[in-house]
Every structure is written in C-alpha cells, then in structure tokens.
Design a protein around this motif. Structure first.
Motif, PDB file in Angstrom:
ATOM      1  N   ARG A  81      18.893  54.564  17.509  1.00  0.00           N
ATOM      2  CA  ARG A  81      17.884  55.147  18.410  1.00  0.00           C
ATOM      3  C   ARG A  81      18.550  55.813  19.604  1.00  0.00           C
ATOM      4  N   ARG A  82      17.998  56.965  20.018  1.00  0.00           N
ATOM      5  CA  ARG A  82      18.496  57.720  21.171  1.00  0.00           C
ATOM      6  C   ARG A  82      17.348  57.919  22.155  1.00  0.00           C
ATOM      7  N   PHE A  83      17.663  57.775  23.443  1.00  0.00           N
ATOM      8  CA  PHE A  83      16.672  57.895  24.505  1.00  0.00           C
ATOM      9  C   PHE A  83      17.164  58.880  25.551  1.00  0.00           C
ATOM     10  N   ALA A  84      16.437  59.966  25.743  1.00  0.00           N
ATOM     11  CA  ALA A  84      16.767  60.947  26.779  1.00  0.00           C
ATOM     12  C   ALA A  84      16.274  60.405  28.116  1.00  0.00           C
ATOM     13  N   ILE A  85      17.150  60.368  29.102  1.00  0.00           N
ATOM     14  CA  ILE A  85      16.774  59.883  30.430  1.00  0.00           C
ATOM     15  C   ILE A  85      16.017  60.992  31.145  1.00  0.00           C
ATOM     16  N   ARG A  86      14.791  60.725  31.538  1.00  0.00           N
ATOM     17  CA  ARG A  86      13.971  61.684  32.272  1.00  0.00           C
ATOM     18  C   ARG A  86      13.980  61.406  33.763  1.00  0.00           C
ATOM     19  N   LEU A  87      14.149  60.136  34.141  1.00  0.00           N
ATOM     20  CA  LEU A  87      14.154  59.736  35.538  1.00  0.00           C
ATOM     21  C   LEU A  87      14.913  58.420  35.645  1.00  0.00           C
ATOM     22  N   ALA A 107       7.592  58.954  21.872  1.00  0.00           N
ATOM     23  CA  ALA A 107       7.413  57.659  22.524  1.00  0.00           C
ATOM     24  C   ALA A 107       8.155  57.640  23.853  1.00  0.00           C
ATOM     25  N   THR A 108       7.509  57.071  24.855  1.00  0.00           N
ATOM     26  CA  THR A 108       8.147  56.910  26.158  1.00  0.00           C
ATOM     27  C   THR A 108       8.329  55.420  26.434  1.00  0.00           C
ATOM     28  N   HIS A 109       9.409  55.113  27.142  1.00  0.00           N
ATOM     29  CA  HIS A 109       9.774  53.728  27.426  1.00  0.00           C
ATOM     30  C   HIS A 109      10.327  53.627  28.841  1.00  0.00           C
ATOM     31  N   ARG A 110      10.387  52.410  29.324  1.00  0.00           N
ATOM     32  CA  ARG A 110      11.084  52.103  30.569  1.00  0.00           C
ATOM     33  C   ARG A 110      12.214  51.150  30.206  1.00  0.00           C
ATOM     34  N   ILE A 111      13.417  51.502  30.620  1.00  0.00           N
ATOM     35  CA  ILE A 111      14.577  50.659  30.363  1.00  0.00           C
ATOM     36  C   ILE A 111      15.108  50.166  31.701  1.00  0.00           C
ATOM     37  N   ARG A 112      15.259  48.850  31.815  1.00  0.00           N
ATOM     38  CA  ARG A 112      15.778  48.229  33.034  1.00  0.00           C
ATOM     39  C   ARG A 112      17.210  47.759  32.767  1.00  0.00           C
ATOM     40  N   LEU A 113      18.136  48.244  33.589  1.00  0.00           N
ATOM     41  CA  LEU A 113      19.563  47.923  33.482  1.00  0.00           C
ATOM     42  C   LEU A 113      20.038  47.347  34.807  1.00  0.00           C
ATOM     43  N   ALA A 114      21.237  46.760  34.789  1.00  0.00           N
ATOM     44  CA  ALA A 114      21.877  46.411  36.053  1.00  0.00           C
ATOM     45  C   ALA A 114      22.226  47.715  36.756  1.00  0.00           C
ATOM     46  N   GLU A 124      12.026  58.773  23.721  1.00  0.00           N
ATOM     47  CA  GLU A 124      12.777  58.530  22.495  1.00  0.00           C
ATOM     48  C   GLU A 124      12.935  59.821  21.709  1.00  0.00           C
ATOM     49  N   LEU A 125      14.166  60.096  21.313  1.00  0.00           N
ATOM     50  CA  LEU A 125      14.466  61.290  20.523  1.00  0.00           C
ATOM     51  C   LEU A 125      14.417  60.920  19.054  1.00  0.00           C
ATOM     52  N   VAL A 126      13.799  61.765  18.253  1.00  0.00           N
ATOM     53  CA  VAL A 126      13.678  61.520  16.821  1.00  0.00           C
ATOM     54  C   VAL A 126      14.411  62.636  16.109  1.00  0.00           C
ATOM     55  N   GLU A 127      15.292  62.262  15.184  1.00  0.00           N
ATOM     56  CA  GLU A 127      16.023  63.252  14.396  1.00  0.00           C
ATOM     57  C   GLU A 127      15.047  64.060  13.556  1.00  0.00           C
ATOM     58  N   ALA A 128      15.331  65.313  13.370  1.00  0.00           N
ATOM     59  CA  ALA A 128      14.446  66.210  12.632  1.00  0.00           C
ATOM     60  C   ALA A 128      14.288  65.791  11.178  1.00  0.00           C
ATOM     61  N   THR A 129      15.290  65.126  10.597  1.00  0.00           N
ATOM     62  CA  THR A 129      15.223  64.758   9.195  1.00  0.00           C
ATOM     63  C   THR A 129      14.628  63.380   8.969  1.00  0.00           C
ATOM     64  N   SER A 130      14.386  62.616  10.023  1.00  0.00           N
ATOM     65  CA  SER A 130      13.859  61.273   9.843  1.00  0.00           C
ATOM     66  C   SER A 130      12.358  61.245  10.142  1.00  0.00           C
TER      67      SER A 130
END
Length: 116
Positions: free
Chosen positions: A83-89, A60-67, A106-112
C-alpha cells in the motif's frame, strides 16, 4: 489532542522521498527513494471523489499518526507493504513535537482492483 500510547503504533511505514530525473526528452520522471522506517497508527477517514479521464475515481483517505520528525511534507509518501499513501498534509497537532499527524490519500495501482 492526546498523544497515542506507543503500543498503538503497530503498523510499519517507510517514508519515501521523491527524486526528479531527466527523461531525455526535455521532461522529468519522478521516482521514490525509500527512507527511514517509522512506526505509526492508521485511521480511515472516508473517501474523496475526483473526476478525471471521463470518470470519477474514489480514493480512500486516512490519518496516520507517527512519532514527530522534521521535514515530512507533500510530495513525500508513506508505504506499508504493497500500500502507498500520498501525504496531503503533515503537522504537529499540539506544537509539542511529540506526534506527527499526516492526512493521506491511498494510491491505487492502475492494474489492481480498488480497495473497498
């Protein structure tokens, strides 16, 4: 692009920075150290498909808006609870240093189970 209202940033994220440590066998291990707490808004974008290990993985890909904050870049990641999200840009959309838009995967654990 308009800045989102403060109330729209309801999700709590932790910015995690990678640390490389020697593994004792000539290689290195990467672990992440929790950094500052940030408030943001997350918008799902879709999914990417990657082939690996004889199968295709959808992530899954997402856009996160922060200050806005300096120094946010790959290979950092954001976490929100389990939940863990690898920053690509990561970038400032209008150059005004008000918002920081992060394109994440979004990173998914191998066991989940994968997220829908």
């Amino acid at each position: 692009m308009n800045s989102s209202p403060i109330g729209a940033r309801r999700r709590r994220f932790v910015l995690e920075s990678p640390i490389e440590e020697p593994d004792g066998f000539g290689g290195s291990l990467r672990r992440y150290v929790a950094g500052p707490l940030l408030w943001g808004a997350i918008t799902p974008l879709g999914a990417t498909e990657r082939a690996g290990g004889g199968r295709a993985d959808r992530r899954a890909t997402h856009r996160i808006r922060l200050a806005y904050r300096d120094g946010v870049a790959p290979p950092m990641r954001l976490s929100a609870g389990p939940r863990r999200f690898a920053i690509r840009l990561a970038g400032d959309p209008d150059g005004r240093r008000r918002d920081l838009l992060c394109e994440v995967e979004e990173l998914v654990e191998a066991t989940s189970e994968p997220r829908p």
